[in-house]
Motif scaffolding. Structure first.
Motif, mmCIF file in Angstrom:
data_model
loop_
_atom_site.group_PDB
_atom_site.id
_atom_site.type_symbol
_atom_site.label_atom_id
_atom_site.label_comp_id
_atom_site.label_asym_id
_atom_site.label_seq_id
_atom_site.Cartn_x
_atom_site.Cartn_y
_atom_site.Cartn_z
ATOM 1 N N GLU A 194 -16.756 64.884 63.169
ATOM 2 C CA GLU A 194 -17.652 64.478 64.242
ATOM 3 C C GLU A 194 -17.056 63.309 65.015
ATOM 4 O O GLU A 194 -17.176 63.226 66.248
ATOM 5 C CB GLU A 194 -19.010 64.091 63.650
ATOM 6 N N LEU A 195 -16.386 62.417 64.311
ATOM 7 C CA LEU A 195 -15.746 61.279 64.961
ATOM 8 C C LEU A 195 -14.610 61.747 65.884
ATOM 9 O O LEU A 195 -14.455 61.253 67.011
ATOM 10 C CB LEU A 195 -15.203 60.323 63.895
ATOM 11 N N ILE A 196 -13.828 62.745 65.428
ATOM 12 C CA ILE A 196 -12.751 63.308 66.251
ATOM 13 C C ILE A 196 -13.338 63.957 67.517
ATOM 14 O O ILE A 196 -12.805 63.802 68.632
ATOM 15 C CB ILE A 196 -11.944 64.347 65.446
ATOM 16 N N CYS A 197 -14.427 64.659 67.350
ATOM 17 C CA CYS A 197 -15.063 65.322 68.498
ATOM 18 C C CYS A 197 -15.544 64.296 69.522
ATOM 19 O O CYS A 197 -15.448 64.518 70.748
ATOM 20 C CB CYS A 197 -16.235 66.191 68.028
ATOM 21 N N ASP A 198 -16.093 63.165 69.050
ATOM 22 C CA ASP A 198 -16.512 62.102 69.969
ATOM 23 C C ASP A 198 -15.324 61.594 70.768
ATOM 24 O O ASP A 198 -15.432 61.338 71.987
ATOM 25 C CB ASP A 198 -17.140 60.950 69.187
ATOM 26 N N CYS A 199 -14.170 61.412 70.085
ATOM 27 C CA CYS A 199 -12.971 60.939 70.788
ATOM 28 C C CYS A 199 -12.542 61.949 71.857
ATOM 29 O O CYS A 199 -12.145 61.565 72.973
ATOM 30 C CB CYS A 199 -11.835 60.714 69.790
ATOM 31 N N MET A 200 -12.585 63.254 71.515
ATOM 32 C CA MET A 200 -12.205 64.291 72.477
ATOM 33 C C MET A 200 -13.171 64.311 73.666
ATOM 34 O O MET A 200 -12.744 64.421 74.814
ATOM 35 C CB MET A 200 -12.196 65.658 71.789
ATOM 36 N N HIS A 201 -14.457 64.203 73.378
ATOM 37 C CA HIS A 201 -15.441 64.306 74.445
ATOM 38 C C HIS A 201 -15.334 63.126 75.404
ATOM 39 O O HIS A 201 -15.469 63.287 76.625
ATOM 40 C CB HIS A 201 -16.857 64.382 73.847
ATOM 41 N N ASP A 202 -15.068 61.906 74.848
ATOM 42 C CA ASP A 202 -15.037 60.707 75.691
ATOM 43 C C ASP A 202 -13.631 60.340 76.140
ATOM 44 O O ASP A 202 -13.451 59.330 76.852
ATOM 45 C CB ASP A 202 -15.634 59.518 74.939
ATOM 46 N N SER A 203 -12.630 61.141 75.727
ATOM 47 C CA SER A 203 -11.227 60.903 76.093
ATOM 48 C C SER A 203 -10.760 59.487 75.715
ATOM 49 O O SER A 203 -10.123 58.779 76.487
ATOM 50 C CB SER A 203 -11.025 61.128 77.603
#
Length: 702
Positions: A72-81
């Motif tokens: 979930e933390l990785i996905c947040d990084c991807m979503h917020d660039s």
């Protein structure tokens, strides 16, 4: 499981200009979230298979739950660039992993496995085509940055850990090597305190260890105090193993006490510093895992807090050198016991083996040795005389301000009646002003007990850091020894007085039996000669005058003998042989007796008391030969052997029958008594008309 991702080979692929990287990563995040549960389970299975040593305490389900949070933390990084959330996560998680010993290669492998699982999730969720390939490429580029961040963070932490471990190992080795290289136990403990204090900024360390018969802990080494005064304050503090005032590392609690007012102030401050974590206490365990001591460590820096790493380092140092600390403390304790035993032995030898020592000298020795044993500055003796204590002797300073203390109304009288040693921590408060010096601070008062009755007090003043339980114990032993010495010298003085009285009686008898009788005979003879002259009987008067001259000469010889016996100076200057020879020259030879002296073996001086008793035996025997045996020849033979000395006095007088051995006038009774005092063997051999031989064999030590 997907074994290969073909698009990874084409790293030159670039997304369409209409599809920017941010949109691609947002789509990747959406695809991964849709497959998050399956991806987390797949990655958990991989970790358990590839890195079982790091995850053996977790089940697959528990591990998958943790991984799900990370995904979930990785996905947040991807979503917020942005990789900022991931960097913060690595900052906290990396330190924990480094502490567990996880290597950088293991971490990078975990990142690679994570990328593989997430790429698989994207491929499952999105249909194949150019867009999916572009998304996978964007994810791969993102993971290049993730690898870089991970590598840098872990490399930095591992380097710090390696440097810290290197410094820790260096300190441990130095502490072990340095303390074991010291031959002086005190120097070893002081150096250990220094090493520990240097682990903190402006640090200090006090090492408390068990000593003597007390269950408490005393400060035996310290380093790093701001001033000598502050160090003296700590030296006046004691730790009790039964108490709850302060808590050491590991949870063991201790109580605090103090020996003086300065120590009391520090004892009050220690719990506050421990609660603020600017000070900590570390147990020192012996080889049998018993508590052997405490290292109290702190910092003089304001608001300083001892870090966990510093505590861990100090614990490691103490654990490494605990056996050496135990040995050093044991050696120090043996040195203290040896010093005390030597002092007691010295006092015993000086006071008990020399009965001729004067009582004032004995008092002086007791005071001096008492100060030396417990390192006080002044000592004095108060002896009981009726209802008062009188100051009989004192050495050093301070001394009592008055010489007489009523037992019923003074502090010293109270202690005497209680018959127990007392430590007075603050004499200025505990002793009335008229009973103590203004210079006295701490005092140890020990009763002198003889046969259950108190005969006085021994006072020791002003040990630098106050008196403790050990001082009290050793001085109670010393007081017993001192009491025996006082009794011994008192009995010796009484014995000397009896000897003087007996000698006076003997001289009185001798004067009466010899000189007085001779002078009376001279008077009678002079009266008779005077009457003969008046009657004209000149021949009779002449004979009477000749007899008178003989009587006067005999009286002179008897008087000379008594004077010589009373004070023979040669005995002290020349020894036994010289004194006997001088006696024969002065008395026997002048009397017309053929007196000779013989010496066998190597002549040597004996103890003064031994020589005096043997001399008295010799002159008794010589007097018998001169006055009673009517001998013409007498000889004295002294034979020196390694462990005994024998003396034989032989004359050719009229002798006597052994079965009718006289006990009075000839002084044989005195000879027997003196031989008994010397533990000597006495033999008397005599035959009527064939002389007498008296032989005494005296055991001696060289």
């Amino acid at each position: 499981m997907i074994r290969c991702i073909l698009f990874f080979k084409d790293r030159t692929h670039k997304p369409d200009s209409m599809m920017d990287n941010k949109i691609l990563l947002q789509k990747a995040a959406a695809a991964i979230r849709a497959q998050k549960q399956s991806a987390a389970m797949q990655l958990a299975e991989m970790f358990l298979e590839r890195q079982p040593q790091w995850h053996k305490n977790e089940s697959c389900t528990e591990l998958a739950a943790h991984i799900s949070h990370f995904i979930e933390l990785i996905c947040d990084c991807m979503h917020d660039s942005t990789l900022a959330p991931l960097a913060r996560f690595f900052s906290s998680a990396a330190l924990e992993k480094v502490k567990r010993g996880i290597q950088l290669s293991d971490v990078l492998e975990s990142v690679m496995l994570g990328k593989l699982c997430l790429s698989t999730a994207i491929m499952r969720e999105l249909p194949s085509g150019e867009e999916r390939d572009a998304i996978l490429t964007a994810v791969e580029l993102l993971y290049i940055d993730i690898n870089k961040i991970t590598g840098e963070k872990y490399s930095e932490l591992l380097t710090q850990q390696r440097n810290a471990e290197h410094e820790r190992t260096k300190l441990l080795l130095e502490a072990t090597r340095s303390i074991t290289n010291f031959t002086d136990s005190q120097a070893a403990l002081d150096h250990l305190a220094r090493v520990i204090s240097e682990t903190l900024s402006q640090g200090f360390c006090i090492i408390f260890l068990r000593t003597g018969g007390t269950k408490g802990l005393s400060p035996l080494a310290s380093w790093g105090h701001e001033s000598e005064g502050y160090q003296r304050c700590f030296d006046g503090v004691r730790l009790c193993t039964k108490g709850s005032t302060i808590t050491a590392i590991g949870g063991k609690t201790f109580g605090l006490c103090s020996l003086n007012s300065e120590g009391f102030a520090v004892a009050q401050d220690i719990p506050k510093q421990i609660n603020s974590e600017s000070m900590a206490m570390f147990p020192i365990y012996s080889s049998t895992n018993c508590l052997h001591g405490i290292a109290m460590v702190g910092s003089a820096t304001p608001d300083y807090v001892i870090a966990p790493k510093q505590k861990e380092l100090i614990e490691g140092i103490l654990h490494t050198v605990s056996a050496t600390v135990e040995l050093a403390a044991s050696v120090k304790e043996k040195e203290r016991q040896l010093k005390e035993s030597e002092s007691l032995r010295r006092v015993a030898n000086l006071l008990l083996q020399h009965p001729e020592t004067k009582i004032h000298d004995v008092h002086t020795v007791i005071c001096d040795e008492a100060r030396s044993i417990v390192q006080g500055t002044g000592s004095s003796i108060l002896l009981k005389e009726g209802d008062y204590l009188h100051h009989s002797c004192g050495t050093g300073t301070p001394q009592p301000p008055i010489s007489t203390f009523p037992i019923a109304t003074t502090k010293y009288g109270q202690i005497l009646q209680q018959r127990k040693a007392v430590i007075i921590k603050d004499a200025q408060k505990e002793i009335p002003e008229d009973q103590r010096s203004n210079l006295v601070q701490a005092m140890l008062v020990v009763p002198l007990i003889e046969c259950g009755n108190p005969i006085g007090l021994l006072l020791i003043s002003n040990k630098e850091n106050g008196f403790d339980f050990i001082d009290k114990n050793i001085m109670e032993l010393f007081a017993g020894q001192a009491t025996l010495a006082l009794r011994n010298v008192t009995l010796a003085e009484q014995s000397d007085k009896l000897v003087v009285a007996e000698e006076r009686q003997r001289l009185g008898r001798e004067l009466h039996d010899s000189v007085t009788q001779a002078l009376y005979a001279v008077t009678l003879c002079a009266d008779a000669a005077s009457r003969s002259m008046a009657l004209g009987k000149e021949k009779v008067a002449t004979e009477q005058l000749h007899a008178l001259r003989g009587m006067a000469q005999q009286a002179m010889r008897d008087m000379r003998s008594l004077i010589f016996d009373l004070h023979p100076p040669e005995l002290e200057n020349e020894g036994l042989v010289g004194a006997i020879q001088a006696r024969m020259n002065s008395v026997e030879i002048r009397s017309g007796l053929n007196a000779k002296m013989f010496v066998n073996g190597e002549e040597r001086r004996l103890a003064h008391s031994t020589e005096e008793e043997m001399f008295r035996i010799a002159i008794e025997a010589l007097s018998n030969a001169t006055k009673h045996s009517h001998a013409n020849n007498v000889s004295v033979t002294i034979t020196y052997e390694p462990e005994l000395v024998s003396m034989s006095i032989k004359d050719d007088g009229k002798g006597f029958a052994i079965e009718q051995l006289p006990t009075g006038g000839m002084g044989l009774r005195n000879i027997r008594e003196r031989a008994n005092k010397l533990h000597a063997t006495l033999s008397i051999d005599s035959t009527e008309n064939d002389g007498t031989t008296i032989c005494v064999v005296v055991p001696v030590t060289r």
